[in-house]
Motif scaffolding. Structure first.
Motif, PDB file in Angstrom:
ATOM      1  N   ILE A  95      26.171  50.472  78.723  1.00 18.29           N
ATOM      2  CA  ILE A  95      25.604  49.136  78.923  1.00 18.29           C
ATOM      3  C   ILE A  95      24.658  49.155  80.125  1.00 18.29           C
ATOM      4  CG2 ILE A  95      26.164  46.764  79.639  1.00 18.29           C
ATOM      5  CD1 ILE A  95      28.778  47.151  77.892  1.00 18.29           C
ATOM      6  N   LEU A  96      25.094  49.773  81.208  1.00 21.26           N
ATOM      7  CA  LEU A  96      24.253  49.836  82.409  1.00 21.26           C
ATOM      8  C   LEU A  96      22.996  50.663  82.161  1.00 21.26           C
ATOM      9  CD1 LEU A  96      27.077  50.205  85.087  1.00 21.26           C
ATOM     10  CD2 LEU A  96      25.653  48.181  84.632  1.00 21.26           C
ATOM     11  N   GLU A  97      23.118  51.738  81.393  1.00 22.07           N
ATOM     12  CA  GLU A  97      21.942  52.552  81.058  1.00 22.07           C
ATOM     13  C   GLU A  97      20.961  51.763  80.188  1.00 22.07           C
ATOM     14  OE1 GLU A  97      23.512  56.132  79.318  1.00 22.07           O
ATOM     15  OE2 GLU A  97      24.256  56.862  81.250  1.00 22.07           O
ATOM     16  N   GLN A  98      21.476  50.978  79.251  1.00 24.36           N
ATOM     17  CA  GLN A  98      20.603  50.168  78.400  1.00 24.36           C
ATOM     18  C   GLN A  98      19.912  49.080  79.205  1.00 24.36           C
ATOM     19  OE1 GLN A  98      19.585  50.519  75.117  1.00 24.36           O
ATOM     20  NE2 GLN A  98      20.468  52.496  75.582  1.00 24.36           N
ATOM     21  N   GLN A  99      20.619  48.489  80.151  1.00 22.62           N
ATOM     22  CA  GLN A  99      19.998  47.475  81.008  1.00 22.62           C
ATOM     23  C   GLN A  99      18.797  48.065  81.712  1.00 22.62           C
ATOM     24  OE1 GLN A  99      20.301  47.590  84.791  1.00 22.62           O
ATOM     25  NE2 GLN A  99      18.625  46.127  84.583  1.00 22.62           N
ATOM     26  N   GLU A 100      18.986  49.237  82.282  1.00 24.10           N
ATOM     27  CA  GLU A 100      17.887  49.878  83.001  1.00 24.10           C
ATOM     28  C   GLU A 100      16.786  50.322  82.039  1.00 24.10           C
ATOM     29  OE1 GLU A 100      16.997  53.618  85.999  1.00 24.10           O
ATOM     30  OE2 GLU A 100      19.053  53.171  85.456  1.00 24.10           O
TER      31      GLU A 100
END
Length: 146
Positions: A95-100
């Motif tokens: 999720i954090l990678e997709q946000q970035e």
């Protein structure tokens, strides 16, 4: 226009996060949305039995698209700009990678919990995203039912 990431696991609670995001739009927020579904990576047994990593990838992609279907339909029915992504890995990290990677300025996700305390505590994924996110995170809890 804000770009908002909404993780979706196919649950009714995840749809509450989508509904909350639509409520924000109803109050004037200009936004477009990225839905993300995170699939668990294949385990050793699945890799051995399948013998073809491409088959496992197709099954994972199909399951993810199925879990995204209702959320995608809600946003599209409301006339919102939306893209949907299926990824594999650790849910919070993905999720954090997709946000970035998608350049999202905010995350709206559902709270998860277990047992009798589910209405009090957030799930581990929600907590990890909240702790690790460089952007604002809105955690949506299940509505109280009579």
């Amino acid at each position: 226009m804000h770009k908002i990431l909404i993780p979706v696991d196919g649950s009714e609670l995840a749809l509450e996060a989508v509904r909350h995001a639509l409520e924000l739009v109803g109050h004037g927020l200009k936004a477009r949305f990225v839905l993300v579904n995170v699939q668990e990576p294949a385990n050793f047994y699945e890799v051995v039995v399948a013998r073809d990593p491409q088959v496992l990838q197709q099954v994972s992609e199909s399951a993810g698209k199925d879990q995204l279907r209702d959320a995608l339909a809600l946003l599209q029915a409301a006339g919102q700009q939306v893209e949907a992504v299926v990824v594999s890995g650790d849910p919070a990290q993905a999720i954090l990678e997709q946000q970035e990677g998608c350049g999202c300025q905010a995350i709206v996700l559902s709270a998860r919990g277990a047992g009798a305390l589910k209405s009090v505590f957030m799930g581990s994924v929600s907590q990890a995203v909240l702790k690790g996110s460089p952007v604002p995170v809105t955690v949506v809890h299940a509505p109280l039912r009579d």
